[in-house]
Scaffold this motif. Structure first.
Motif, PDB file in Angstrom:
ATOM      1  N   SER A 201      58.012  17.584  48.353  1.00  0.00           N
ATOM      2  CA  SER A 201      57.021  16.746  48.782  1.00  0.00           C
ATOM      3  C   SER A 201      55.729  16.631  47.766  1.00  0.00           C
ATOM      4  N   ASN A 202      55.543  17.810  47.018  1.00  0.00           N
ATOM      5  CA  ASN A 202      54.552  18.060  46.241  1.00  0.00           C
ATOM      6  C   ASN A 202      54.897  17.084  44.941  1.00  0.00           C
ATOM      7  N   ASP A 203      56.167  17.104  44.459  1.00  0.00           N
ATOM      8  CA  ASP A 203      56.601  16.402  43.064  1.00  0.00           C
ATOM      9  C   ASP A 203      56.290  14.811  43.501  1.00  0.00           C
ATOM     10  N   TYR A 204      56.494  14.297  44.759  1.00  0.00           N
ATOM     11  CA  TYR A 204      56.623  12.730  45.205  1.00  0.00           C
ATOM     12  C   TYR A 204      55.270  12.442  45.791  1.00  0.00           C
ATOM     13  N   ASP A 205      54.314  13.441  45.830  1.00  0.00           N
ATOM     14  CA  ASP A 205      52.863  13.390  46.574  1.00  0.00           C
ATOM     15  C   ASP A 205      53.057  12.955  48.007  1.00  0.00           C
ATOM     16  N   LEU A 206      54.034  13.495  48.789  1.00  0.00           N
ATOM     17  CA  LEU A 206      54.112  13.112  50.044  1.00  0.00           C
ATOM     18  C   LEU A 206      53.751  14.217  51.218  1.00  0.00           C
ATOM     19  N   THR A 207      53.247  13.956  52.435  1.00  0.00           N
ATOM     20  CA  THR A 207      52.764  14.860  53.283  1.00  0.00           C
ATOM     21  C   THR A 207      53.795  15.071  54.180  1.00  0.00           C
ATOM     22  N   ILE A 208      54.431  16.006  54.626  1.00  0.00           N
ATOM     23  CA  ILE A 208      55.390  16.216  55.645  1.00  0.00           C
ATOM     24  C   ILE A 208      54.561  17.128  56.659  1.00  0.00           C
ATOM     25  N   HIS A 209      54.492  16.366  57.896  1.00  0.00           N
ATOM     26  CA  HIS A 209      53.730  17.107  58.862  1.00  0.00           C
ATOM     27  C   HIS A 209      54.567  18.211  59.746  1.00  0.00           C
ATOM     28  N   ARG A 210      55.778  18.137  59.653  1.00  0.00           N
ATOM     29  CA  ARG A 210      56.474  18.950  60.701  1.00  0.00           C
ATOM     30  C   ARG A 210      58.076  19.291  59.753  1.00  0.00           C
ATOM     31  N   ALA A 211      58.422  20.486  59.856  1.00  0.00           N
ATOM     32  CA  ALA A 211      59.875  20.753  59.596  1.00  0.00           C
ATOM     33  C   ALA A 211      60.559  21.464  60.744  1.00  0.00           C
ATOM     34  N   THR A 212      61.772  21.252  60.874  1.00  0.00           N
ATOM     35  CA  THR A 212      62.403  21.890  62.230  1.00  0.00           C
ATOM     36  C   THR A 212      63.797  22.286  61.599  1.00  0.00           C
ATOM     37  N   GLN A 213      63.809  23.501  62.238  1.00  0.00           N
ATOM     38  CA  GLN A 213      65.143  24.267  62.008  1.00  0.00           C
ATOM     39  C   GLN A 213      66.108  23.903  63.182  1.00  0.00           C
ATOM     40  N   THR A 214      67.323  23.539  62.855  1.00  0.00           N
ATOM     41  CA  THR A 214      68.145  23.236  63.993  1.00  0.00           C
ATOM     42  C   THR A 214      69.504  23.934  64.643  1.00  0.00           C
ATOM     43  N   LYS A 215      69.353  24.950  63.476  1.00  0.00           N
ATOM     44  CA  LYS A 215      70.813  25.727  63.804  1.00  0.00           C
ATOM     45  C   LYS A 215      70.792  26.903  64.681  1.00  0.00           C
TER      46      LYS A 215
ATOM     47  N   VAL B 189      57.165  30.840  58.391  1.00  0.00           N
ATOM     48  CA  VAL B 189      55.946  30.786  59.085  1.00  0.00           C
ATOM     49  C   VAL B 189      54.816  30.770  58.089  1.00  0.00           C
ATOM     50  N   ASP B 190      55.007  31.701  57.075  1.00  0.00           N
ATOM     51  CA  ASP B 190      53.960  31.717  56.025  1.00  0.00           C
ATOM     52  C   ASP B 190      53.782  30.585  55.098  1.00  0.00           C
ATOM     53  N   LEU B 191      54.934  29.927  54.743  1.00  0.00           N
ATOM     54  CA  LEU B 191      55.215  28.778  54.060  1.00  0.00           C
ATOM     55  C   LEU B 191      54.701  27.495  54.813  1.00  0.00           C
ATOM     56  N   ALA B 192      54.875  27.507  55.967  1.00  0.00           N
ATOM     57  CA  ALA B 192      54.331  26.406  56.706  1.00  0.00           C
ATOM     58  C   ALA B 192      52.705  26.280  57.049  1.00  0.00           C
ATOM     59  N   GLN B 193      52.295  27.670  57.193  1.00  0.00           N
ATOM     60  CA  GLN B 193      50.961  27.824  57.342  1.00  0.00           C
ATOM     61  C   GLN B 193      50.250  27.350  56.063  1.00  0.00           C
ATOM     62  N   ASP B 194      50.773  27.654  55.039  1.00  0.00           N
ATOM     63  CA  ASP B 194      50.108  27.432  53.444  1.00  0.00           C
ATOM     64  C   ASP B 194      50.028  25.976  53.280  1.00  0.00           C
ATOM     65  N   ALA B 195      51.164  25.469  53.798  1.00  0.00           N
ATOM     66  CA  ALA B 195      51.331  23.932  53.663  1.00  0.00           C
ATOM     67  C   ALA B 195      50.599  23.122  54.725  1.00  0.00           C
ATOM     68  N   ASN B 196      50.006  23.774  55.704  1.00  0.00           N
ATOM     69  CA  ASN B 196      49.297  23.075  56.712  1.00  0.00           C
ATOM     70  C   ASN B 196      50.295  22.264  57.639  1.00  0.00           C
ATOM     71  N   MET B 197      51.530  22.831  57.756  1.00  0.00           N
ATOM     72  CA  MET B 197      52.614  22.049  58.314  1.00  0.00           C
ATOM     73  C   MET B 197      53.106  22.685  59.590  1.00  0.00           C
ATOM     74  N   GLN B 198      53.375  21.772  60.681  1.00  0.00           N
ATOM     75  CA  GLN B 198      53.936  22.401  61.725  1.00  0.00           C
ATOM     76  C   GLN B 198      55.313  22.926  61.570  1.00  0.00           C
ATOM     77  N   LEU B 199      55.636  24.046  62.028  1.00  0.00           N
ATOM     78  CA  LEU B 199      56.921  24.757  61.994  1.00  0.00           C
ATOM     79  C   LEU B 199      57.897  24.816  63.450  1.00  0.00           C
ATOM     80  N   PHE B 200      59.146  24.330  63.486  1.00  0.00           N
ATOM     81  CA  PHE B 200      59.678  24.178  64.914  1.00  0.00           C
ATOM     82  C   PHE B 200      61.103  25.033  64.649  1.00  0.00           C
ATOM     83  N   LEU B 201      61.204  26.189  65.385  1.00  0.00           N
ATOM     84  CA  LEU B 201      62.674  26.503  65.261  1.00  0.00           C
ATOM     85  C   LEU B 201      63.472  26.171  66.561  1.00  0.00           C
ATOM     86  N   ALA B 202      64.734  26.086  66.468  1.00  0.00           N
ATOM     87  CA  ALA B 202      65.572  25.907  67.574  1.00  0.00           C
ATOM     88  C   ALA B 202      66.029  27.102  68.298  1.00  0.00           C
TER      89      ALA B 202
END
Length: 202
Positions: A53-67, A81-94
């Motif tokens: 996302s940094n390479d392509y200058d994209l903003t990802i608002h949420r990442a979701t783990q599904t397994k 959790v730390d990675l998501a917080q640093d990136a200002n991104m929501q993290l959802f775990l299934a």
């Protein structure tokens, strides 16, 4: 003929949307849309997503783990959790426990396929709630759910203060049909449809 049909739909409150239509609905920060990437199953995948996302200058608002939360070690969850917080991104775990992971083969039958990823029995409900509580203790504030009964129980626990007030629940598309009339009562924070188009809580 189509004009008559359109008039019938208009009487039902279903109006035609024109090409120049712009929705007035917005997220809390005023944004019109959100990008969500599902299938981010661990910290290495999340790191790769953030790098891309940094390479392509994209903003990802949420990442979701599904397994499933239960497939992740404590250290892996904390890192995500730390990675998501640093990136200002929501993290959802299934939630991990689900019918396909259970001992019964019912879900593999034609009739049993209707169960989907739902839980089977009281014990699995307990296991699922414990899975959520473990993630919450490690800082997770977004949970992807596959079972409407679990949604109800977790929502009541959140209301009772047994779970954090800022804990969000994201519903898989298979629950939309059952919950579209009762999402507020059941406490859902968002609905999601693969490819993850989601509606925020009003």
């Amino acid at each position: 003929m189509m004009d008559e049909t359109k008039k019938s739909l208009e009487k039902l409150g279903i109006n035609e949307i024109h090409d120049d239509y712009v929705s007035k609905k917005r997220f809390e920060d005023g944004g019109q849309y959100r990008f969500e990437v599902p299938g981010i199953q661990g910290p290495s995948a999340l790191e790769s997503l953030l790098e891309a996302s940094n390479d392509y200058d994209l903003t990802i608002h949420r990442a979701t783990q599904t397994k499933g939360i239960m497939f992740l070690l404590d250290d892996e969850i904390s890192k995500m959790v730390d990675l998501a917080q640093d990136a200002n991104m929501q993290l959802f775990l299934a939630v991990g426990p689900r019918a396909p992971y259970d001992t019964s083969a019912t879900v593999q039958t034609e009739e049993g396929k209707r169960i989907g990823y739902r839980l089977r029995g009281y014990n699995n409900l307990v296991y699922a709630i414990e899975d959520v509580k473990r993630a919450v203790d490690l800082g997770v504030r977004g949970i992807l759910l596959y079972d409407e009964g679990l949604l109800y129980a977790l929502s009541k626990m959140r209301d009772a203060g047994e779970l954090p007030k800022d804990l969000l629940f994201l519903l898989h598309k298979d629950l939309l049909l059952h919950l579209r009339r009762s999402s507020i009562r059941n406490g859902s924070s968002a609905w999601t449809v693969f490819l993850f188009f989601s509606w925020g809580r009003k």
